[in-house]
Design an enzyme around this catalytic site. Structure first.
Site, PDB file in Angstrom:
ATOM      1  N   LYS A 123     -59.983 -38.445 -38.121  1.00  0.00           N
ATOM      2  CA  LYS A 123     -60.366 -38.466 -36.707  1.00  0.00           C
ATOM      3  C   LYS A 123     -60.944 -39.822 -36.308  1.00  0.00           C
ATOM      4  O   LYS A 123     -60.574 -40.379 -35.276  1.00  0.00           O
ATOM      5  CB  LYS A 123     -61.403 -37.364 -36.411  1.00  0.00           C
ATOM      6  CG  LYS A 123     -60.909 -35.955 -36.739  1.00  0.00           C
ATOM      7  CD  LYS A 123     -61.934 -34.910 -36.376  1.00  0.00           C
ATOM      8  CE  LYS A 123     -63.260 -35.033 -37.128  1.00  0.00           C
ATOM      9  NZ  LYS A 123     -63.154 -34.872 -38.601  1.00  0.00           N
ATOM     10  N   ARG A 150     -64.120 -42.728 -49.359  1.00  0.00           N
ATOM     11  CA  ARG A 150     -64.341 -43.452 -48.078  1.00  0.00           C
ATOM     12  C   ARG A 150     -65.443 -44.498 -48.229  1.00  0.00           C
ATOM     13  O   ARG A 150     -66.449 -44.257 -48.884  1.00  0.00           O
ATOM     14  CB  ARG A 150     -64.728 -42.448 -46.991  1.00  0.00           C
ATOM     15  CG  ARG A 150     -65.175 -43.136 -45.700  1.00  0.00           C
ATOM     16  CD  ARG A 150     -65.128 -42.223 -44.517  1.00  0.00           C
ATOM     17  NE  ARG A 150     -66.018 -41.093 -44.620  1.00  0.00           N
ATOM     18  CZ  ARG A 150     -66.038 -40.083 -43.741  1.00  0.00           C
ATOM     19  NH1 ARG A 150     -65.210 -40.064 -42.722  1.00  0.00           N
ATOM     20  NH2 ARG A 150     -66.881 -39.085 -43.911  1.00  0.00           N
ATOM     21  N   ARG A 182     -71.211 -43.303 -47.441  1.00  0.00           N
ATOM     22  CA  ARG A 182     -72.125 -42.434 -46.707  1.00  0.00           C
ATOM     23  C   ARG A 182     -72.852 -41.507 -47.665  1.00  0.00           C
ATOM     24  O   ARG A 182     -72.277 -41.030 -48.630  1.00  0.00           O
ATOM     25  CB  ARG A 182     -71.329 -41.586 -45.689  1.00  0.00           C
ATOM     26  CG  ARG A 182     -71.188 -42.257 -44.346  1.00  0.00           C
ATOM     27  CD  ARG A 182     -70.200 -41.555 -43.466  1.00  0.00           C
ATOM     28  NE  ARG A 182     -70.419 -40.108 -43.322  1.00  0.00           N
ATOM     29  CZ  ARG A 182     -69.766 -39.347 -42.440  1.00  0.00           C
ATOM     30  NH1 ARG A 182     -68.864 -39.903 -41.636  1.00  0.00           N
ATOM     31  NH2 ARG A 182     -69.992 -38.065 -42.376  1.00  0.00           N
TER      32      ARG A 182
HETATM   33  P1  ADP Z   1     -62.858 -38.215 -40.240  1.00  0.00           P
HETATM   34  O1  ADP Z   1     -63.377 -39.089 -39.115  1.00  0.00           O
HETATM   35  O2  ADP Z   1     -61.914 -37.156 -39.740  1.00  0.00           O
HETATM   36  O3  ADP Z   1     -63.935 -37.660 -41.106  1.00  0.00           O
HETATM   37  P2  ADP Z   1     -61.867 -40.751 -41.361  1.00  0.00           P
HETATM   38  O4  ADP Z   1     -61.063 -41.341 -40.237  1.00  0.00           O
HETATM   39  O5  ADP Z   1     -63.200 -41.329 -41.621  1.00  0.00           O
HETATM   40  O6  ADP Z   1     -61.953 -39.137 -41.175  1.00  0.00           O
HETATM   41  O7  ADP Z   1     -60.948 -40.809 -42.683  1.00  0.00           O
HETATM   42  C1  ADP Z   1     -61.476 -40.368 -43.949  1.00  0.00           C
HETATM   43  C2  ADP Z   1     -61.014 -41.326 -45.058  1.00  0.00           C
HETATM   44  O8  ADP Z   1     -59.588 -41.214 -45.218  1.00  0.00           O
HETATM   45  C3  ADP Z   1     -61.306 -42.796 -44.772  1.00  0.00           C
HETATM   46  O9  ADP Z   1     -61.658 -43.408 -45.989  1.00  0.00           O
HETATM   47  C4  ADP Z   1     -59.976 -43.342 -44.233  1.00  0.00           C
HETATM   48  O10 ADP Z   1     -59.804 -44.710 -44.545  1.00  0.00           O
HETATM   49  C5  ADP Z   1     -58.930 -42.466 -44.962  1.00  0.00           C
HETATM   50  N1  ADP Z   1     -57.771 -42.161 -44.124  1.00  0.00           N
HETATM   51  C6  ADP Z   1     -57.737 -41.958 -42.775  1.00  0.00           C
HETATM   52  N2  ADP Z   1     -56.479 -41.656 -42.362  1.00  0.00           N
HETATM   53  C7  ADP Z   1     -55.698 -41.653 -43.487  1.00  0.00           C
HETATM   54  C8  ADP Z   1     -54.291 -41.405 -43.734  1.00  0.00           C
HETATM   55  N3  ADP Z   1     -53.459 -41.091 -42.727  1.00  0.00           N
HETATM   56  N4  ADP Z   1     -53.853 -41.471 -45.011  1.00  0.00           N
HETATM   57  C9  ADP Z   1     -54.720 -41.780 -46.020  1.00  0.00           C
HETATM   58  N5  ADP Z   1     -56.031 -42.027 -45.863  1.00  0.00           N
HETATM   59  C10 ADP Z   1     -56.533 -41.967 -44.615  1.00  0.00           C
HETATM   60  P1  AMP Z   2     -69.127 -36.511 -39.214  1.00  0.00           P
HETATM   61  O1  AMP Z   2     -69.469 -37.955 -39.082  1.00  0.00           O
HETATM   62  O2  AMP Z   2     -68.324 -35.987 -38.046  1.00  0.00           O
HETATM   63  O3  AMP Z   2     -68.494 -36.185 -40.548  1.00  0.00           O
HETATM   64  O4  AMP Z   2     -70.503 -35.715 -39.148  1.00  0.00           O
HETATM   65  C1  AMP Z   2     -71.513 -35.914 -40.132  1.00  0.00           C
HETATM   66  C2  AMP Z   2     -72.584 -34.830 -40.017  1.00  0.00           C
HETATM   67  O5  AMP Z   2     -73.226 -34.906 -38.724  1.00  0.00           O
HETATM   68  C3  AMP Z   2     -72.089 -33.400 -40.117  1.00  0.00           C
HETATM   69  O6  AMP Z   2     -71.957 -32.982 -41.465  1.00  0.00           O
HETATM   70  C4  AMP Z   2     -73.210 -32.647 -39.362  1.00  0.00           C
HETATM   71  O7  AMP Z   2     -74.372 -32.522 -40.159  1.00  0.00           O
HETATM   72  C5  AMP Z   2     -73.538 -33.600 -38.231  1.00  0.00           C
HETATM   73  N1  AMP Z   2     -72.712 -33.336 -37.022  1.00  0.00           N
HETATM   74  C6  AMP Z   2     -71.751 -34.158 -36.486  1.00  0.00           C
HETATM   75  N2  AMP Z   2     -71.206 -33.604 -35.398  1.00  0.00           N
HETATM   76  C7  AMP Z   2     -71.805 -32.385 -35.232  1.00  0.00           C
HETATM   77  C8  AMP Z   2     -71.665 -31.304 -34.313  1.00  0.00           C
HETATM   78  N3  AMP Z   2     -70.767 -31.358 -33.308  1.00  0.00           N
HETATM   79  N4  AMP Z   2     -72.443 -30.222 -34.486  1.00  0.00           N
HETATM   80  C9  AMP Z   2     -73.344 -30.150 -35.456  1.00  0.00           C
HETATM   81  N5  AMP Z   2     -73.527 -31.111 -36.379  1.00  0.00           N
HETATM   82  C10 AMP Z   2     -72.780 -32.230 -36.274  1.00  0.00           C
END
Ligand code: ADP
Ligand code: AMP
Length: 207
Positions: A15, A120, A153
């Site tokens: 995302k 990541r 993270r």
């Molecule tokens: P989210 O925001 O949904 O948690 P991220 O965009 O941070 O996901 O992506 C999670 C990890 O996967 C990151 O390390 C990113 O570089 C990698 N990633 C994102 N899209 C892809 C893809 N299409 N194929 C492989 N790895 C990906």
């Molecule tokens: P993310 O960066 O989206 O993976 O979110 C990291 C963490 O932030 C999650 O594991 C939750 O603890 C908190 N968080 C993010 N978005 C929300 C949401 N919409 N509702 C509740 N907790 C959230």
């Protein structure tokens, strides 16, 4: 009026990666509750700090995140919303405060999610995402975009990742079913390359 895009998907579905590109292409805001909460981890609320929930992989209370989203959407002329809503009560609140032009679900299998999240790396300065295998920076540990230091993270450890995925199954999967029942959900294969995922999204959202 700019596009109003909701991007749904499990933690690690891509995302953030896609939202960054979408915000640039459509000249809209990237509204992400995760980043907003990380920037305010130690803010005192009546429920405790965001940190106390986030480090366990649990959801931060609805009242806190709803407030963040309301303020961000009020200021935006078009947005891509990432990381919200994560449960049905947040989805109801969202319906009260805005209309949506597109609802997309990035679908990725669980094994792949674990590998993406544990590998990541995030820029501590500008927030750009990398991956130790799938999306390596030119120089290890250094951000391609701004030269900032890449870090892992706190919640991207295997144990917390498992907890976040189970919270997703229990709380957020019903949100996806809710939009599917409404007939507005478009499912995107999130296991393709980032460029191919982006193309599929743009095909749905339009120019
Ligand atoms: P989210 O925001 O949904 O948690 P991220 O965009 O941070 O996901 O992506 C999670 C990890 O996967 C990151 O390390 C990113 O570089 C990698 N990633 C994102 N899209 C892809 C893809 N299409 N194929 C492989 N790895 C990906
Ligand atoms: P993310 O960066 O989206 O993976 O979110 C990291 C963490 O932030 C999650 O594991 C939750 O603890 C908190 N968080 C993010 N978005 C929300 C949401 N919409 N509702 C509740 N907790 C959230």
């Amino acid at each position: 009026m700019g596009k109003r895009i909701l991007l749904l998907g499990a933690p690690g579905a891509g995302k953030g990666t896609q939202s960054k590109q979408l915000a640039e292409k459509y000249d809209i805001d990237h509204v992400t509750t995760g980043d907003a909460l990380r920037a305010n981890k130690d803010m005192e609320t009546e429920y405790g700090t965001p940190r106390s929930f986030m480090e366990k992989g649990e959801l931060v209370p609805d009242a806190v995140v709803n407030e963040i989203v309301k303020a961000a959407l009020e200021d935006a002329d078009g947005y891509v919303l990432d990381g919200y809503p994560r449960n049905l009560s947040q989805a109801e609140y969202l319906t009260e405060i805005t209309d949506l032009d597109a609802v997309l679900y990035l679908k990725v299998a669980e094994d792949e999610l674990v590998e993406r999240l544990t590998g990541r790396r995030v820029c501590s300065e500008c927030g750009t995402n990398f991956h130790v295998k799938f999306n390596q920076p030119e120089e290890e540990g250094v951000c391609d975009e701004c030269g900032g230091e890449l870090v892992q993270r706190d919640d991207d450890t295997e144990e917390t990742v498992r907890e976040r995925l189970s919270v997703f199954e229990e709380n957020t999967q019903p949100v996806i079913e809710h939009y599917r029942d409404e007939g507005v959900l478009v499912e995107i294969d999130g296991e393709q390359t980032p460029d191919d995922v982006f193309e599929d999204i743009v095909d749905v959202v339009g120019e």
